[in-house]
Design a protein around this motif. Sequence first.
Motif: not given
Length: 322
Positions: A193-201
């Motif tokens: 779940t972490s990579p999508p959050m970093w991309r969003m950031m």
Amino acid sequence: MSKRKATEKREPEDVEMASHDDDGSNDDSGSDGDLEDIINVDFEFFDPKEDDFHAVKNLLGQYFASDSILFGLSELSELIVSQPNVGTTIKVNGADSDPYSILTVLNMNQHLYNIHKVAAPSTSSGATSAQASSQQVATKPSQVMTQIRDYIFTKSKQNEKLHAKLKDLLSLPSKKEVGLILSERFINMPVETSPPMWRMMLEEVKGAVDQGLPFNFEYYLLLSPTYHEVAPKIDLEEDTPKPIKKKTKVTDSATFFFHPEEEMLQQYAEFTQDFKLTTPTTVAESKSTFEDYGIAPARRMMLIHKDKIPEVVQLMTNNSQW
């Protein structure tokens, strides 16, 4: 409102978590107790909002661990949930449920020097308009960001070059701004779940800069939760008799990351520095401390130039081990 990005063009994340037999098999031909249990979970992405205040504060308490008492977490939580442009939470029961994970970035320089306007005192009738204007733009530093800045100044003293760099970046009249990344999640949240959050950031930071908002960071700072193995303080198998053994000296072991994706960040960091937490665990908390079970929590400070962040996020996304 849902945080799902148009550029993602995906359905909510479906993650299967299965329980297996002790031998690693998941044969469903046995009894009901041997059947594989599959739980389908939809992870939805949302902007932080005011209703998330208490859950965000709890996650920050987990993030800073025993040192959380050194910071005004209520103020820090308020900064996060009142920032509409950048920041992501993950929830599993809709927008009104508590977040299980959060990733956001705060402008340290902005919160230290350029916000929190102080009401100007009443001026005498003889005050000039210039004096009155000067009083109106007076600012008050964010107390919690000042606490965090002083904390990292103290912890970075072991690394002279890093300490000097932070002093230069976070002291006036620096014109290069630092983004403080805050990333925390429940321990059983899957790393996928972490990579999508970093991309969003990254997308949000770019969008905020395009709108002229103060997110044009030169560097990103992260206090990554880490640990190393130590001799456990309790016997995990208390009922099993143990032979008497001589005490052995425990040497420092390798450093491990609580968030595996953050291990990739250190490859791109301009500076890194490991440090111990300041505040010891209280007696009341002793039964839940990691050290009881052979794990000593610590932190790794990482200062990363903005040009490197897209590379590491791409590396997270392409990691075949997840």
